[in-house]
Write an enzyme that holds these catalytic residues in place. Structure first.
Site, PDB file in Angstrom:
ATOM      1  N   ASP A  84       9.214 -25.853  53.366  1.00  0.00           N
ATOM      2  CA  ASP A  84       8.971 -25.760  54.576  1.00  0.00           C
ATOM      3  C   ASP A  84       9.659 -26.266  55.809  1.00  0.00           C
ATOM      4  O   ASP A  84      10.465 -27.485  55.538  1.00  0.00           O
ATOM      5  CB  ASP A  84       7.413 -26.625  54.908  1.00  0.00           C
ATOM      6  CG  ASP A  84       6.743 -26.247  56.147  1.00  0.00           C
ATOM      7  OD1 ASP A  84       6.681 -25.205  56.427  1.00  0.00           O
ATOM      8  OD2 ASP A  84       6.038 -27.238  56.695  1.00  0.00           O
ATOM      9  N   HIS A  85       9.864 -25.895  56.836  1.00  0.00           N
ATOM     10  CA  HIS A  85      10.634 -26.364  57.990  1.00  0.00           C
ATOM     11  C   HIS A  85      12.000 -26.784  57.597  1.00  0.00           C
ATOM     12  O   HIS A  85      12.763 -27.688  57.731  1.00  0.00           O
ATOM     13  CB  HIS A  85      10.026 -27.826  58.680  1.00  0.00           C
ATOM     14  CG  HIS A  85       8.835 -27.424  59.334  1.00  0.00           C
ATOM     15  ND1 HIS A  85       9.120 -26.942  60.847  1.00  0.00           N
ATOM     16  CD2 HIS A  85       7.584 -27.472  59.666  1.00  0.00           C
ATOM     17  CE1 HIS A  85       8.013 -27.089  61.317  1.00  0.00           C
ATOM     18  NE2 HIS A  85       6.836 -27.373  60.525  1.00  0.00           N
ATOM     19  N   HIS A 183       2.271 -31.730  65.397  1.00  0.00           N
ATOM     20  CA  HIS A 183       2.517 -32.296  64.213  1.00  0.00           C
ATOM     21  C   HIS A 183       2.295 -33.814  64.204  1.00  0.00           C
ATOM     22  O   HIS A 183       2.351 -34.349  65.129  1.00  0.00           O
ATOM     23  CB  HIS A 183       3.976 -32.111  63.676  1.00  0.00           C
ATOM     24  CG  HIS A 183       4.533 -30.835  63.205  1.00  0.00           C
ATOM     25  ND1 HIS A 183       5.291 -29.889  64.177  1.00  0.00           N
ATOM     26  CD2 HIS A 183       4.078 -29.673  62.298  1.00  0.00           C
ATOM     27  CE1 HIS A 183       5.515 -28.785  63.570  1.00  0.00           C
ATOM     28  NE2 HIS A 183       4.920 -28.700  62.389  1.00  0.00           N
ATOM     29  N   HIS A 211       0.706 -24.704  62.541  1.00  0.00           N
ATOM     30  CA  HIS A 211       1.142 -26.107  62.077  1.00  0.00           C
ATOM     31  C   HIS A 211       0.271 -26.970  62.707  1.00  0.00           C
ATOM     32  O   HIS A 211      -0.236 -26.845  63.757  1.00  0.00           O
ATOM     33  CB  HIS A 211       2.595 -26.099  62.517  1.00  0.00           C
ATOM     34  CG  HIS A 211       3.532 -25.062  61.470  1.00  0.00           C
ATOM     35  ND1 HIS A 211       4.642 -25.553  61.092  1.00  0.00           N
ATOM     36  CD2 HIS A 211       3.215 -24.084  60.860  1.00  0.00           C
ATOM     37  CE1 HIS A 211       5.334 -24.441  60.212  1.00  0.00           C
ATOM     38  NE2 HIS A 211       4.513 -23.547  60.259  1.00  0.00           N
ATOM     39  N   SER A 214      -3.692 -31.056  61.016  1.00  0.00           N
ATOM     40  CA  SER A 214      -4.459 -32.178  60.590  1.00  0.00           C
ATOM     41  C   SER A 214      -5.052 -32.836  61.874  1.00  0.00           C
ATOM     42  O   SER A 214      -5.953 -33.712  61.716  1.00  0.00           O
ATOM     43  CB  SER A 214      -3.391 -33.137  60.116  1.00  0.00           C
ATOM     44  OG  SER A 214      -2.863 -32.955  58.785  1.00  0.00           O
ATOM     45  N   THR A 236      -0.434 -34.358  57.574  1.00  0.00           N
ATOM     46  CA  THR A 236      -0.484 -35.984  57.906  1.00  0.00           C
ATOM     47  C   THR A 236      -1.952 -36.184  57.471  1.00  0.00           C
ATOM     48  O   THR A 236      -2.172 -37.442  57.101  1.00  0.00           O
ATOM     49  CB  THR A 236      -0.548 -35.851  59.486  1.00  0.00           C
ATOM     50  OG1 THR A 236       0.730 -35.659  59.726  1.00  0.00           O
ATOM     51  CG2 THR A 236      -0.831 -37.425  59.758  1.00  0.00           C
TER      52      THR A 236
END
Length: 281
Positions: A84-85, A183, A211, A214, A236
């Site tokens: 990811d990322h 994020h 994305h 959380s 998170t």
């Protein structure tokens, strides 16, 4: 159970108008908790290792990838492995050898033209190796090292016409879009733009990814899936559960020194969080 591919899980979600959840793996305990939570929920999931997690492991991908793979293969849940990322081309190229079926290549900080070029190159490389490629358009923000971002500021959210052109020009398999989440949120207060999600779903010919989930309340996640989100990323929330359980144990047992004593409740707390998110989908 053998690893399944992210492409397979997302295609199933697309066909059934549901979503697959992808959870960040930082430690072995994260991977074990994700597998346990998926087994409890009776749902598949994606184990995703971010570039930041690789940096935490001294820039070495092999060990954490092997650990996540081993956990998946001994689990009764259907689990996929996702990188990811990724901004580092060398890390992108390492994905194939380490068994990742998918990569989120993140060129979102580049200009639009440079983003398209870099992502198209990543897609060509990935597709030649049967690797599914996700990308990002818009500014989700909130990653470590980034300046604070107002997810509701003008110009931050993904433009549907630009997103359609971007998908066509890059050939990506999925698109992460900015629709009001961020994020690293530790409170679940994000308000999503569900009308925009629906418009993006109709405009973009590939699955949409959320994305920063959380920080999104349960009802908002359910509405986002109904509006067209097909992959839901969660990181998170696991760390909040892990740290909260660890802190509570150490406060109650200040003389404890054996990490297994507090890692057990920490892992259990993460597994419960995973099962909860999967239940929403």
């Amino acid at each position: 159970m053998p690893l399944v591919s992210t492409a397979e899980l997302v295609a199933e979600a697309q066909a059934s108008r549901t979503a697959v959840a992808a959870f960040n793996v930082i430690t072995l305990e994260h991977a074990e908790a994700i597998a346990e939570g998926a087994e409890r929920a009776g749902r598949p999931a994606v184990l995703q290792v971010s570039e930041n997690a690789v940096k935490f492991h001294a820039g070495r991908l092999t060990a954490i990838a092997a650990a996540a793979t081993a956990v998946a293969r001994t689990s009764g849940a259907r689990l996929a492995l996702h990188l990811d990322h990724v901004t580092d081309p060398d890390l992108l190229r390492a994905a194939h050898a380490e068994g990742f079926s998918s990569v989120m290549f993140d060129a979102s900080k580049l200009s639009y033209a440079d983003n398209v070029k870099a992502t198209a190159d990543a897609v060509r490389w990935g597709h030649a190796r049967d690797i599914w490629i996700e990308a990002e358009l818009g500014q989700v923000g909130g990653k470590e090292g980034e300046a604070p971002l107002d997810a509701h500021a003008p110009g931050v959210r993904t433009d549907p016409r630009e997103a359609a052109a971007y998908a066509a020009d890059t050939g990506v398999d999925a698109l992460a879009v900015a629709v009001g989440s961020s994020h690293a949120m530790t409170e679940r207060t994000a308000a999503l733009d569900h009308a925009l999600i629906s418009t993006l779903r109709d405009a973009v010919p590939v699955p949409l990814v959320l994305h920063g989930s959380s920080g999104v309340p349960d009802t908002e996640i359910r509405q986002a899936v109904a509006a067209g989100m097909r992959k839901i990323n969660v990181g998170t929330a696991l760390n909040t559960a892990f740290t909260g359980a660890t802190r509570a144990f150490l406060e109650a047992h200040p003389a404890a020194v054996d990490p297994r004593k507090y890692l057990v409740p920490a892992r259990e707390a993460m597994a419960g969080t995973v099962a909860h998110f999967l239940g929403l989908l």
